[in-house]
Write an enzyme that holds these catalytic residues in place. Sequence first.
Site, PDB file in Angstrom:
ATOM      1  N   GLU A 131     -11.619   4.454  -5.532  1.00 37.09           N
ATOM      2  CA  GLU A 131     -11.762   3.004  -5.356  1.00 37.09           C
ATOM      3  C   GLU A 131     -12.391   2.330  -6.573  1.00 37.09           C
ATOM      4  O   GLU A 131     -13.474   2.721  -7.009  1.00 37.09           O
ATOM      5  CB  GLU A 131     -12.610   2.704  -4.116  1.00 37.09           C
ATOM      6  CG  GLU A 131     -11.969   3.119  -2.811  1.00 37.09           C
ATOM      7  CD  GLU A 131     -10.682   2.378  -2.510  1.00 37.09           C
ATOM      8  OE1 GLU A 131     -10.549   1.190  -2.873  1.00 37.09           O
ATOM      9  OE2 GLU A 131      -9.795   3.000  -1.892  1.00 37.09           O
ATOM     10  N   ARG A 142      -0.921  -5.483   4.577  1.00 39.53           N
ATOM     11  CA  ARG A 142      -0.142  -5.047   3.413  1.00 39.53           C
ATOM     12  C   ARG A 142       1.093  -4.287   3.880  1.00 39.53           C
ATOM     13  O   ARG A 142       1.059  -3.602   4.903  1.00 39.53           O
ATOM     14  CB  ARG A 142      -0.978  -4.116   2.515  1.00 39.53           C
ATOM     15  CG  ARG A 142      -2.229  -4.761   1.986  1.00 39.53           C
ATOM     16  CD  ARG A 142      -3.107  -3.758   1.264  1.00 39.53           C
ATOM     17  NE  ARG A 142      -3.632  -2.777   2.215  1.00 39.53           N
ATOM     18  CZ  ARG A 142      -4.570  -1.888   1.945  1.00 39.53           C
ATOM     19  NH1 ARG A 142      -5.092  -1.826   0.733  1.00 39.53           N
ATOM     20  NH2 ARG A 142      -4.992  -1.029   2.851  1.00 39.53           N
ATOM     21  N   ARG A 168       0.865  -1.181   0.000  1.00 40.19           N
ATOM     22  CA  ARG A 168       0.000   0.000   0.000  1.00 40.19           C
ATOM     23  C   ARG A 168       0.895   1.221   0.000  1.00 40.19           C
ATOM     24  O   ARG A 168       1.773   1.359   0.867  1.00 40.19           O
ATOM     25  CB  ARG A 168      -0.905  -0.023   1.240  1.00 40.19           C
ATOM     26  CG  ARG A 168      -1.799   1.189   1.415  1.00 40.19           C
ATOM     27  CD  ARG A 168      -2.827   1.261   0.284  1.00 40.19           C
ATOM     28  NE  ARG A 168      -3.905   2.183   0.563  1.00 40.19           N
ATOM     29  CZ  ARG A 168      -3.834   3.504   0.370  1.00 40.19           C
ATOM     30  NH1 ARG A 168      -2.749   4.063  -0.074  1.00 40.19           N
ATOM     31  NH2 ARG A 168      -4.888   4.250   0.644  1.00 40.19           N
TER      32      ARG A 168
END
Length: 182
Positions: A74, A112, A66
């Site tokens: 999104e 992440r 990320r």
Amino acid sequence: MRYPVPVLAPVLALLLSSCTVTPVFDEPEERCSRVLQVRSLRAVDGDTLEVEYLEGDREGYIERVRLIGVDTPELSSEDCYATEAQAELARLTDDQDLYLVHDVECTDDHGRALAYVYRTTDEVFVNEHLIAEGFGSSCEFPPNTFHLDRFERLEAEAHAAQLGQWGEPCWRELGQCFGPAD
């Protein structure tokens, strides 16, 4: 004074081998890990990559990364400019070797990796590029805020210039920094 070739050859080899040094980036002093080299496999969306580590303990390991400090529209919500942001991240990173520079934390709540991302070929700062060109907005990731002031300034400039998501027909209000785990 002339040196015979056999004496110069080892010296020349030593000098040439020292040319593969990881560049020095503007980075936080208290980061969670050293700079790591990875290969980008794909852009998951506009602010998340899937990478394979090329060195160290994690060599061969595949992980999602990320990008710190940037939030893009999104894909899962079909936000305006989401496909353009993903395409731009793919254009910048797909099949490229990258450097990951961590801040205070190495991972987020979704497992992440969190990183500032630089291309190895030309050291383009990917996080910064996405914000400066209007593909994403600045987003605070406390305590990972080393570049926050710079990112906020770049977002304001992109917004004023109506670049990317800040232009017609996509202009949108700033949203939440953390969407679903992509």
